[in-house]
Write an enzyme that holds these catalytic residues in place. Structure first.
Site, PDB file in Angstrom:
ATOM      1  N   ASP A 200       0.821  -1.215   0.000  1.00  0.00           N
ATOM      2  CA  ASP A 200       0.000   0.000   0.000  1.00  0.00           C
ATOM      3  C   ASP A 200       0.859   1.271   0.000  1.00  0.00           C
ATOM      4  OD1 ASP A 200       0.795  -0.897   2.510  1.00  0.00           O
ATOM      5  OD2 ASP A 200      -0.817   0.127   3.563  1.00  0.00           O
ATOM      6  N   ASP A 228       0.785 -10.160   2.968  1.00  0.00           N
ATOM      7  CA  ASP A 228      -0.326  -9.869   3.885  1.00  0.00           C
ATOM      8  C   ASP A 228      -1.682  -9.899   3.184  1.00  0.00           C
ATOM      9  OD1 ASP A 228       1.700  -9.530   5.620  1.00  0.00           O
ATOM     10  OD2 ASP A 228       1.305  -7.444   6.120  1.00  0.00           O
ATOM     11  N   LYS A 271      -0.164 -33.643  24.261  1.00  0.00           N
ATOM     12  CA  LYS A 271       0.239 -32.944  25.484  1.00  0.00           C
ATOM     13  C   LYS A 271       0.493 -31.457  25.289  1.00  0.00           C
ATOM     14  CE  LYS A 271       5.129 -34.068  25.116  1.00  0.00           C
ATOM     15  NZ  LYS A 271       6.166 -34.971  25.422  1.00  0.00           N
ATOM     16  N   MET A 279       2.365 -14.148  10.294  1.00  0.00           N
ATOM     17  CA  MET A 279       2.523 -12.779   9.783  1.00  0.00           C
ATOM     18  C   MET A 279       1.221 -12.215   9.250  1.00  0.00           C
ATOM     19  SD  MET A 279       6.017 -11.926   7.826  1.00  0.00           S
ATOM     20  CE  MET A 279       7.538 -11.631   8.734  1.00  0.00           C
ATOM     21  N   ARG A 281       0.767  -7.908   9.156  1.00  0.00           N
ATOM     22  CA  ARG A 281       1.001  -6.760  10.033  1.00  0.00           C
ATOM     23  C   ARG A 281      -0.288  -6.204  10.630  1.00  0.00           C
ATOM     24  NH1 ARG A 281       5.285  -3.433   8.892  1.00  0.00           N
ATOM     25  NH2 ARG A 281       5.012  -3.818   6.676  1.00  0.00           N
ATOM     26  N   TYR A 564       8.891 -15.179   8.113  1.00  0.00           N
ATOM     27  CA  TYR A 564       9.978 -15.043   7.141  1.00  0.00           C
ATOM     28  C   TYR A 564      10.149 -16.320   6.324  1.00  0.00           C
ATOM     29  CZ  TYR A 564      10.684 -11.006  10.046  1.00  0.00           C
ATOM     30  OH  TYR A 564      10.461  -9.840  10.722  1.00  0.00           O
TER      31      TYR A 564
HETATM   32  P1  FBP Z   1       5.097  -5.937   3.070  1.00  0.00           P
HETATM   33  O1  FBP Z   1       3.737  -5.394   3.397  1.00  0.00           O
HETATM   34  O2  FBP Z   1       6.115  -4.912   2.874  1.00  0.00           O
HETATM   35  O3  FBP Z   1       5.022  -6.888   1.912  1.00  0.00           O
HETATM   36  O4  FBP Z   1       5.626  -6.815   4.297  1.00  0.00           O
HETATM   37  C1  FBP Z   1       4.786  -7.639   4.988  1.00  0.00           C
HETATM   38  C2  FBP Z   1       5.462  -8.286   6.166  1.00  0.00           C
HETATM   39  O5  FBP Z   1       5.954  -9.543   5.827  1.00  0.00           O
HETATM   40  C3  FBP Z   1       4.495  -8.364   7.346  1.00  0.00           C
HETATM   41  O6  FBP Z   1       3.716  -9.522   7.292  1.00  0.00           O
HETATM   42  C4  FBP Z   1       5.399  -8.282   8.528  1.00  0.00           C
HETATM   43  O7  FBP Z   1       4.751  -7.690   9.627  1.00  0.00           O
HETATM   44  C5  FBP Z   1       6.491  -7.378   8.063  1.00  0.00           C
HETATM   45  O8  FBP Z   1       6.555  -7.521   6.659  1.00  0.00           O
HETATM   46  C6  FBP Z   1       7.821  -7.713   8.659  1.00  0.00           C
HETATM   47  O9  FBP Z   1       8.703  -6.684   8.369  1.00  0.00           O
HETATM   48  P2  FBP Z   1      10.260  -6.851   8.340  1.00  0.00           P
HETATM   49  O10 FBP Z   1      10.609  -7.610   7.112  1.00  0.00           O
HETATM   50  O11 FBP Z   1      10.778  -5.467   8.249  1.00  0.00           O
HETATM   51  O12 FBP Z   1      10.671  -7.564   9.574  1.00  0.00           O
END
Ligand code: FBP
Length: 697
Positions: A200, A228, A271, A279, A281, A564
């Site tokens: 965005d 996201d 257990k 992820m 955000r 990641y």
């Molecule tokens: P984008 O919106 O830039 O594609 O990134 C999304 C994201 O992967 C989120 O899901 C996560 O919160 C954030 O990036 C993590 O950021 P960073 O890579 O800076 O740790």
């Protein structure tokens, strides 16, 4: 440790089988590089043109009209075959071009195919045209760091994940100075067009760059990227123009495979509760897709939580002739109660295990936390604007930040109106690590960095505390099977039917739960003594002791973070095809003179034959939002629609997937991502469901 390699071992390493085994090139890599994604029919044409789609309209923000006058009146345009193109058209279309491309923000699977699609389209139109990749994200534009992307480079990365070809970065081109520097670079490189592949904020930057470079004839095209899934677009009538950003499918599928494996694991050793933070955000699109893919026992959806209304509290306020704002939106405490309730119910059904999915952005949807984040963002932004230093440099430790907040509560001016005693009290009650999390540095876009906050830890600490309270008051017990109870007692020649009704509140059932008053070993023995089933001094028979131990619930958790890993996954076939076609779409838009638009494919939720490449004007999608404590014109993030089919399905089946009765769980096993074959899935479940006619009112 010895150094060097023994001569015999050197010979061993040279053997062809060994060379093959240790090579970086494996069959999967070879297959991926060779794979040619399908193309939308129209994009296989020699010449395409743009057709205005007047049926889509937008409610334009006056600020967008004011700040982006040169690109605000653009329309949605569909790519169609150019019939009988004249020589002037052909010349314009196929003229030699130099196009720059940049990745912006977090990596998302499929990015390399945007570049390979663009490259193939560009070369098809004119083999002398060139693609230049800006290095390390927007910094590459600002600092003029770019490289010529040759066939060898492109071929090396076809259908592969990550953004490693040219890397990425999070710098935002958000000041006049950075815009000027970017313009200088584009001019110095003699670019015809700049392609911004981002989320965005990056598409927002693309719109401003398009406005700025309009008169220089440098076109700017955006591409919707982010795992996201929150870069989507609809017109003012809710007509879907872009159903999903690329990278979402791969990341969500990759997380789903991992979560599903945990469903299998926990129902095997029965257990652990596996707590999976995923992820996303802000928006919970990823969590929603995981719920659909795996049927995990509990999945929180932020947008649903934000929607929460305590109807009893609303009714009471109405009776008192008041409005109780606290009744709207859930508190952290209430949410932890909801989770405990589910855990307790599963325990009673004999299931002291499960899988819980928590979107990393969930805290943003909790009223009280959201307020704190907004207030802290504003305080940090205000400090940075009025002082020569940065808030985090001025107050490097938690203690010093906390002290500064305390000072603000005492002040009468500046940030004093933002932070009051009530905020300070709420903040002070939070655990240290959470306070620290709330005060972490914002990213370069001013966003709160949810991935750095231990959301799951915050919630689990509250859950554990409350479960203890429930156990102490006899409301949290582990159910045991009646068959096992009977067998265990009979083995020691004890009549289970004498003991059962004394101990359990539901001896007639197959899954037995201790009576509420039995809250400890002492009260357990007391109940038996009272009925003279053991004498006052006598010790408890071993089998009875075993029964007691089994009824004590233990909430043991394993926490996981999925982010990641899925972001770095090689793209699903859906993302490979989607992005390759986006690359071609970008070229068609450039060749037809478009600027300030985002390349997109309509009908992603439908069969591939119905996909429709389009250009969506970015400016009409923009509106004012609060960023870094002030209002800014941005492209809005799309959150989960709680009236969508996908969400309604999850909501309706929530109870079933919780499986809080004896019997099997309802887990679905999506398996690993497959690139090929009959079991390969061709698009996200969220899209499939949302693309269907709704069964809801
Ligand atoms: P984008 O919106 O830039 O594609 O990134 C999304 C994201 O992967 C989120 O899901 C996560 O919160 C954030 O990036 C993590 O950021 P960073 O890579 O800076 O740790």
């Amino acid at each position: 440790m010895t150094s060097g390699v023994a001569p015999d071992f050197k010979a061993f390493l040279k053997q062809p089988e060994v060379q093959k085994a240790i090579s970086n090139i494996n069959p999967e890599l070879r297959d991926r590089r060779r794979y040619k994604p399908s193309q939308c029919n129209v994009l296989t044409e020699a010449y395409t043109m743009l057709q205005k789609q007047e049926q889509y309209r937008f409610d334009i923000d006056p600020e967008a009209k004011k700040l982006l006058p040169k690109i605000i009146d653009k329309r949605v345009e569909k790519i169609v075959k150019a019939t009988n193109p004249g020589s002037a058209f052909k010349y314009r279309y196929g003229k030699k071009r130099k196009i720059g491309i940049v990745f912006s923000g977090g990596p998302a699977p499929g990015g390399h195919n945007v570049i390979s699609g663009l490259y193939d389209a560009v070369k098809k139109a004119n083999p002398d045209s060139e693609i230049w990749g800006f290095l390390m994200g927007p910094d590459g534009i600002i600092e003029n760091e770019a490289k010529h992307l040759t066939k060898d480079i492109i071929d090396y990365y076809r259908n592969l994940g990550g953004f490693s070809m040219i890397k990425t970065g999070r710098t935002k081109i958000d000041t006049q100075e950075k815009i000027e520097l970017s313009k200088e670079t584009c001019k110095a490189l003699e670019l015809d067009a700049l392609v911004v592949v981002g989320g965005d904020d990056s598409n927002t930057n693309a719109a401003f760059l398009a406005q700025e470079m309009y008169d220089d004839g440098i076109q700017v095209i955006g591409v919707p990227k982010t795992i996201d899934g929150d870069v989507q677009a609809k017109d003012a009538n809710g007509k879907v123009l872009c159903a999903m950003s690329f990278g979402f499918h791969t990341a969500a599928r990759s997380f789903s495979a991992a979560v599903s494996n945990l469903c299998t694991d926990c129902s095997s050793d029965v257990k652990y509760w596996h707590i999976c933070k995923v992820m996303g955000r802000s928006a919970s699109h990823i969590a929603l897709e995981i719920a659909l893919q795996t049927h995990a026992n509990i999945t929180l959806i932020g947008e649903d939580i934000a929607n929460y209304t305590d109807s009893a509290q609303v009714d009471q306020a109405e009776k008192d002739g008041k409005i109780d704002f606290r009744a709207y939106g859930i508190t952290l405490r209430h949410l932890s109660r909801v989770l405990c309730n589910a855990i307790v119910r599963r325990a009673e059904a004999g299931k002291n295990y499960g899988v819980m999915v928590i979107p990393e952005g969930v805290l943003e949807f909790i009223n009280e936390i959201q307020m704190l984040i907004i207030k802290l963002n504003t305080i940090i932004a205000l400090h940075n604007r009025t002082h020569d230093d940065d808030f985090h440099t001025a107050f490097p430790t938690l203690e010093s930040k906390f002290e500064q907040l305390r000072r603000i509560t005492r002040r009468k001016t500046g940030a004093a109106g933002i932070w009051n005693q009530q905020d300070h009290d709420l903040f002070s009650d939070m655990p240290d690590f959470f306070q620290e999390g709330l005060l972490t540095e914002r990213d370069s876009h001013g966003n709160f960095q949810f991935s750095l906050v231990k959301t799951e830890k915050v919630l689990m600490e509250m859950v554990k505390d409350y479960l203890k309270e429930l156990a102490d008051t006899g409301k949290y017990k582990q159910g045991i099977s009646k068959a096992w109870f009977r067998k265990t007692l009979i083995r020691e020649n004890i009549d289970p039917d004498l003991f059962g009704p004394v101990l359990f509140k539901n001896y007639a059932d197959d899954m037995l739960v201790l009576k509420r008053a039995i809250i400890s070993k002492k009260t357990f023995e007391l109940a038996l003594k009272k009925k003279k089933l053991i004498d006052k001094e006598g010790s408890v028979p071993a089998s009875i002791e075993k029964v007691y131990n089994k009824t004590v619930p233990k909430f043991k958790t394993q926490t996981h973070f999925y982010g990641y890993d899925g972001r770095g996954n090689a793209p699903t076939r859906f993302d490979c095809i989607y992005t390759y076609n986006l690359g071609f779409t970008v070229f068609s838009l450039i060749a037809n003179g478009a600027t300030g638009v985002m390349a997109a494919i309509r009908n992603l939720e439908k069969e591939f034959s119905e996909w429709e490449p389009i250009g969506i004007p970015i400016a009409p999608l923009m509106s004012l939002e609060e960023r870094k404590g002030k209002l800014e014109l941005v492209l809005e993030k799309t959150l989960v629609d709680v009236n969508s089919n996908a969400f309604k399905v999850v909501e309706t089946l929530r109870e079933k997937w919780l499986a809080a009765q004896p019997g099997p769980d309802q887990f679905r096993k999506p398996g690993p991502i497959r690139f090929d074959g009959a079991s390969e899935e061709n698009r996200p479940l969220t899209l499939q469901l949302n693309g269907l006619e709704s069964g809801c009112e």
